[in-house]
Design a protein around this motif. Sequence first.
Motif, PDB file in Angstrom:
ATOM      1  N   ASP A 377       0.955  -1.254   0.066  1.00 56.93           N
ATOM      2  CA  ASP A 377       0.127  -0.036   0.021  1.00 56.93           C
ATOM      3  C   ASP A 377       0.841   1.212  -0.050  1.00 56.93           C
ATOM      4  O   ASP A 377       0.671   2.113  -0.919  1.00 56.93           O
ATOM      5  CB  ASP A 377      -0.955   0.007   1.225  1.00 56.93           C
ATOM      6  CG  ASP A 377      -2.086   0.860   1.044  1.00 56.93           C
ATOM      7  OD1 ASP A 377      -1.857   2.255   1.785  1.00 56.93           O
ATOM      8  OD2 ASP A 377      -3.213   0.877   0.676  1.00 56.93           O
ATOM      9  N   ALA A 378       1.864   1.205   0.848  1.00 56.06           N
ATOM     10  CA  ALA A 378       2.803   2.404   1.028  1.00 56.06           C
ATOM     11  C   ALA A 378       3.646   2.542  -0.299  1.00 56.06           C
ATOM     12  O   ALA A 378       3.732   3.779  -0.858  1.00 56.06           O
ATOM     13  CB  ALA A 378       3.581   2.483   2.274  1.00 56.06           C
ATOM     14  N   GLU A 379       4.011   1.735  -0.890  1.00 57.72           N
ATOM     15  CA  GLU A 379       4.790   1.676  -2.043  1.00 57.72           C
ATOM     16  C   GLU A 379       3.969   2.075  -3.246  1.00 57.72           C
ATOM     17  O   GLU A 379       4.426   2.945  -4.189  1.00 57.72           O
ATOM     18  CB  GLU A 379       5.199   0.402  -2.649  1.00 57.72           C
ATOM     19  CG  GLU A 379       6.311  -0.485  -1.600  1.00 57.72           C
ATOM     20  CD  GLU A 379       7.507   0.256  -1.515  1.00 57.72           C
ATOM     21  OE1 GLU A 379       7.947   1.119  -2.301  1.00 57.72           O
ATOM     22  OE2 GLU A 379       8.449   0.051  -0.511  1.00 57.72           O
ATOM     23  N   LYS A 381       1.252   4.038  -2.917  1.00 58.41           N
ATOM     24  CA  LYS A 381       1.063   5.508  -2.782  1.00 58.41           C
ATOM     25  C   LYS A 381       2.199   6.480  -3.096  1.00 58.41           C
ATOM     26  O   LYS A 381       2.238   7.587  -3.672  1.00 58.41           O
ATOM     27  CB  LYS A 381       0.924   5.844  -1.262  1.00 58.41           C
ATOM     28  CG  LYS A 381      -0.388   5.403  -0.557  1.00 58.41           C
ATOM     29  CD  LYS A 381      -0.637   5.804   0.829  1.00 58.41           C
ATOM     30  CE  LYS A 381      -1.851   5.424   1.237  1.00 58.41           C
ATOM     31  NZ  LYS A 381      -2.066   5.500   2.984  1.00 58.41           N
ATOM     32  N   LYS A 382       3.499   5.901  -2.869  1.00 58.19           N
ATOM     33  CA  LYS A 382       4.692   6.598  -3.152  1.00 58.19           C
ATOM     34  C   LYS A 382       4.749   6.903  -4.662  1.00 58.19           C
ATOM     35  O   LYS A 382       5.305   8.026  -5.093  1.00 58.19           O
ATOM     36  CB  LYS A 382       5.863   5.856  -2.813  1.00 58.19           C
ATOM     37  CG  LYS A 382       7.241   6.451  -2.556  1.00 58.19           C
ATOM     38  CD  LYS A 382       8.313   5.591  -2.449  1.00 58.19           C
ATOM     39  CE  LYS A 382       8.124   4.927  -1.013  1.00 58.19           C
ATOM     40  NZ  LYS A 382       9.155   3.955  -0.657  1.00 58.19           N
ATOM     41  N   LEU A 383       4.441   6.091  -5.326  1.00 57.38           N
ATOM     42  CA  LEU A 383       4.452   6.010  -7.032  1.00 57.38           C
ATOM     43  C   LEU A 383       3.411   6.876  -7.341  1.00 57.38           C
ATOM     44  O   LEU A 383       3.731   7.456  -8.680  1.00 57.38           O
ATOM     45  CB  LEU A 383       4.593   4.695  -7.439  1.00 57.38           C
ATOM     46  CG  LEU A 383       5.791   3.622  -7.227  1.00 57.38           C
ATOM     47  CD1 LEU A 383       5.529   2.612  -8.124  1.00 57.38           C
ATOM     48  CD2 LEU A 383       7.157   4.355  -7.681  1.00 57.38           C
ATOM     49  N   LEU A 384       2.218   7.053  -6.942  1.00 62.94           N
ATOM     50  CA  LEU A 384       1.051   7.757  -7.390  1.00 62.94           C
ATOM     51  C   LEU A 384       1.605   9.290  -7.146  1.00 62.94           C
ATOM     52  O   LEU A 384       1.084  10.141  -8.034  1.00 62.94           O
ATOM     53  CB  LEU A 384      -0.272   7.301  -6.748  1.00 62.94           C
ATOM     54  CG  LEU A 384      -0.462   5.793  -7.191  1.00 62.94           C
ATOM     55  CD1 LEU A 384      -1.795   5.595  -6.174  1.00 62.94           C
ATOM     56  CD2 LEU A 384      -1.076   5.924  -8.579  1.00 62.94           C
TER      57      LEU A 384
END
Length: 384
Positions: A377-379, A381-384
């Motif tokens: 989930d965090a990964e 978000k980081k790319l979005l």
Amino acid sequence: MKNIAKKLMMGAVAVLTVACGGKEFHVEGTVANAKDSVLYFENVGLNGIEEIGKVTLDADGKFSFSGEAPEAPEFYRLRISDQIINVAIDSTETVTVKAQYPQMATAYEISGSDNNLKIKELALKQIALQERAIALENSNSLSSSEFRDSLMRMVDGYKEEVKRDYIFKEPYKSYAYFALFQTLGRWLIFDPKNNREDSKVFAAVATSWDTFHPGALRGENLHNIAIEGLRNARIMDAKQQSMTVDQSKIVESGVIEVELTDNKGQVRRLTDMKGKVVLLDFHVFAMEDSPKRILSLREYYNKYHAQGLEIFQVSLDQDEHFWKQMTDALPWISVRDADGLNSHLLIEYNVPSIPEFFLIDRQNNLVKRSSQMKDLDAEIKKLL
């Protein structure tokens, strides 16, 4: 390669040592004829070489180093000046070294570890190769092209021997890993970034490490190197084809292309996803855990699709009708490779087991594989 460095540089990569329940390993022994010399014990790491300890030797040359036992194989070296002995540590073993200075790199005995005996064999073979290359370079009877061709034949012969007798024989062992990073002067003998076949050698060791050393950062590093090499090979193929193919049809990308037909009969290309964050998923719907995994993917899709997330799912199911039934109601891109578990994509993406997934950024660059992500989930978000 005409200006081959005269000094042998031993190449290897590593990660920081991980403690294993407070247990220790030991490296001890003697170095003769080295009174007042400083003997260094160093970790050969991914981020460089780190000094673990050092000792000024007495007339008897005795030394002893110890450290926390690693959970996965780790690499160290004993060094006086430019004389190096490479040491692999698998767990709580005690490795004993008896050496003589100033020929320490070649004049030594090592016991307590079969891996280290093999590493010594490889080191001596590498030194012999270096000496032959230097002799070839110093030959005045060869033109530049003749020197290059002779050197390449010499290196290719060395690689074939090392692959046969060391790497493919026991790819999960420390000495097989060590062999991947041997050098000739400044150059890696196995060059995964520029040689497709060498990338496959790295991938073979990476897959074996997944099985015997699951979660080891060294194994993940090998996967990344192999994928980058195969991606580079694809780009070079595209450049070569550009001589006869319309330039507009050549796409250079940070991913290996996936071009397959989806469940609606439309050809889908992974490179067409540029501009989106893509979760590339390799899946088999016939697997027992498939429903649970699909539910999990639906959660991510529903949560982030509006922000630019796309799921590009590659099915490896043999039954096409079954696959179409299972994917009919799915909202994301669903394609199928009829070659199933024999798919070339599994080799090119170095997929050791199914299911497996990767994250790709908006520039169409492969960012991470599943084993490198603790929080998907965090990964995302980081790319979005």
